[in-house]
Design an enzyme around this catalytic site. Structure first.
Site, short mmCIF file in Angstrom:
data_model
loop_
_atom_site.label_atom_id
_atom_site.label_comp_id
_atom_site.label_asym_id
_atom_site.label_seq_id
_atom_site.Cartn_x
_atom_site.Cartn_y
_atom_site.Cartn_z
N SER A 145 -6.74 -3.03 1.59
CA SER A 145 -6.92 -2.55 0.21
C SER A 145 -7.28 -3.65 -0.78
CB SER A 145 -5.66 -1.81 -0.26
OG SER A 145 -5.45 -0.67 0.52
N SER B 2 -6.94 8.81 2.86
CA SER B 2 -7.39 10.21 2.98
C SER B 2 -7.90 10.52 4.38
CB SER B 2 -8.51 10.52 1.97
OG SER B 2 -8.12 10.18 0.66
N GLU C 131 0.82 -1.21 0.00
CA GLU C 131 0.00 0.00 0.00
C GLU C 131 0.86 1.26 0.00
OE1 GLU C 131 -3.74 -0.30 2.43
OE2 GLU C 131 -2.73 -2.08 3.22
#
Length: 389
Positions: free
Chosen positions: A195, A333, A15
């Site tokens: 993810s 984010s 990631e």
């Protein structure tokens, strides 16, 4: 006087790129009137680097990262400094030093979201934005996470797990274990990865074998979960520490079916979080169901002793029963899009997380770390073993 905040991103993880994006977003949105940013980039080889080039995302896109300084973090307690790597100082070189007031950890996945890097900053006693050592470790390991959730009476789907070595030694025994506890279809996942990497759905035995062969490439522990057919995914963020926590609005990814791919999560989604596009915020669910999810999210957050900000992902079946799927202690984010509609801007979110990190650090330093006792005078050495006290 501005506080110096180290923003740590990159890392040795699948990631890595997601972490760079999160780090860049933090750097772009942090309140420059209050904080001076010190970018700290861990490349794929594990080297720690810093330099002004790291402040511009285009340098990552164009691979223009040639003049960075390799650094080390001191192992000295209460020494909040980073230094030039000894091999790069040279005969006339000058040691580069930065004092840090806190570190914002924007690392995702292995070696950054699993408690390892959190332990480093605990040892040197620097405030850091993160879920903490325990929260990060438990939140990263899907097996431990579900064990804790189960012990707290939180709703979860059925699951079983095994070690990679057991699969290599006796595949039939593993398959029998899975088929005795679960019904097809099932999801097969590496225990310590996020993810959607290495995750796949198996509809029969052949698919199960294929899915396991993929998952064991990424981790030594594999979890297999009962699939809920045609579910809705509802997500909710939680922020705070101890029992002083608050929940965000709920979101629902649009067009989600069985599994969001890596690209779905980080490329194709609508990062602004408006209705339509990638996600609906707030989710189109009854108010009482939204409150149930928010309360369950807070309980999930507190059950693993999480700190800072995390996103809890839920599955909802056709009868509107909810199941805690997982907690993401370092959401991409930092899940700012779930807080913005509540009047908490990205900048304000970063500010609140730094404040939480400072409070957690201050409270930790109220603990006693020494206990005076005349123990040495009661122990004698001289033989092959020490005499009993």
């Amino acid at each position: 006087m501005k506080k110096k905040i180290g923003v740590l991103f990159g890392g040795r993880s699948v990631e890595h790129e997601v972490s760079v994006i999160t780090g860049m977003q933090v750097i772009e949105n942090i309140d420059k009137s209050k904080y001076e940013v010190v970018p700290i980039f861990i490349n794929k080889d594990g080297k720690w680097l810093t330099g002004e080039e790291l402040l511009k995302f285009d340098n990552f896109k164009n691979n223009n990262l040639k003049n960075l300084k390799e650094i080390v973090v001191t192992s000295l307690y209460n020494d909040n400094k980073i230094y030039s790597h000894p091999e790069n100082i040279g005969f006339l070189g000058k040691k580069f030093v930065e004092d840090l007031d806190a570190v914002f950890i924007a690392l995702h996945g292995t070696n950054g979201e699993d408690g390892t890097i959190q332990g480093v900053f605990e040892l040197i006693n620097i405030p850091y934005v993160s879920a903490g050592v325990v929260g990060s470790a438990v939140g990263m390991d899907k097996i431990l996470m579900k064990d804790v959730f189960k012990s707290h009476g939180l709703p979860i789907v059925g699951y079983t797990w095994f070690f990679r070595k057991k699969w290599n030694d006796d595949k039939e025994a593993v398959i029998s274990q899975i088929e005795e506890k679960l019904n097809y279809p099932v999801f097969v996942k590496p225990a310590n990865l996020g993810s959607s990497v290495g995750i796949s759905k198996a509809k029969d035995r052949d698919g199960l074998i294929e899915s396991i062969e993929v998952a064991i490439r990424y981790d030594r522990k594999i979890i297999v979960e009962q699939s809920i057919e045609n579910p809705r995914e509802i997500n909710c963020a939680v922020m705070g520490y101890d029992d002083e926590v608050k929940a965000s609005l709920c979101e629902e990814p649009i067009g989600w079916t069985d599994l969001l791919t890596y690209e779905d999560k980080y490329v194709n989604s609508n990062s602004k979080g408006t209705k339509g596009g990638g996600r609906n915020i707030p989710a189109d669910i009854p108010e009482d169901k939204a409150k149930e999810i928010q309360e369950t999210a807070k309980k999930s957050f507190m059950s693993i002793d999480c700190k800072g900000n995390a996103r809890i992902d839920f599955l909802m079946d056709k009868d509107e029963n909810i199941y805690v799927n997982e907690i993401n202690t370092q959401p991409g984010s930092i899940a700012y899009y779930l807080w913005e509609p509540m009047g908490i801007s990205f900048t304000k979110l970063i500010d609140e997380l730094i404040e939480i990190a400072t409070k957690v650090h201050k409270e930790k330093n109220q603990n006693m770390y020494s206990y005076d006792v005349d123990l040495f005078s009661r122990v004698q050495f001289g033989g092959s073993k020490a005499k009993k006290i």
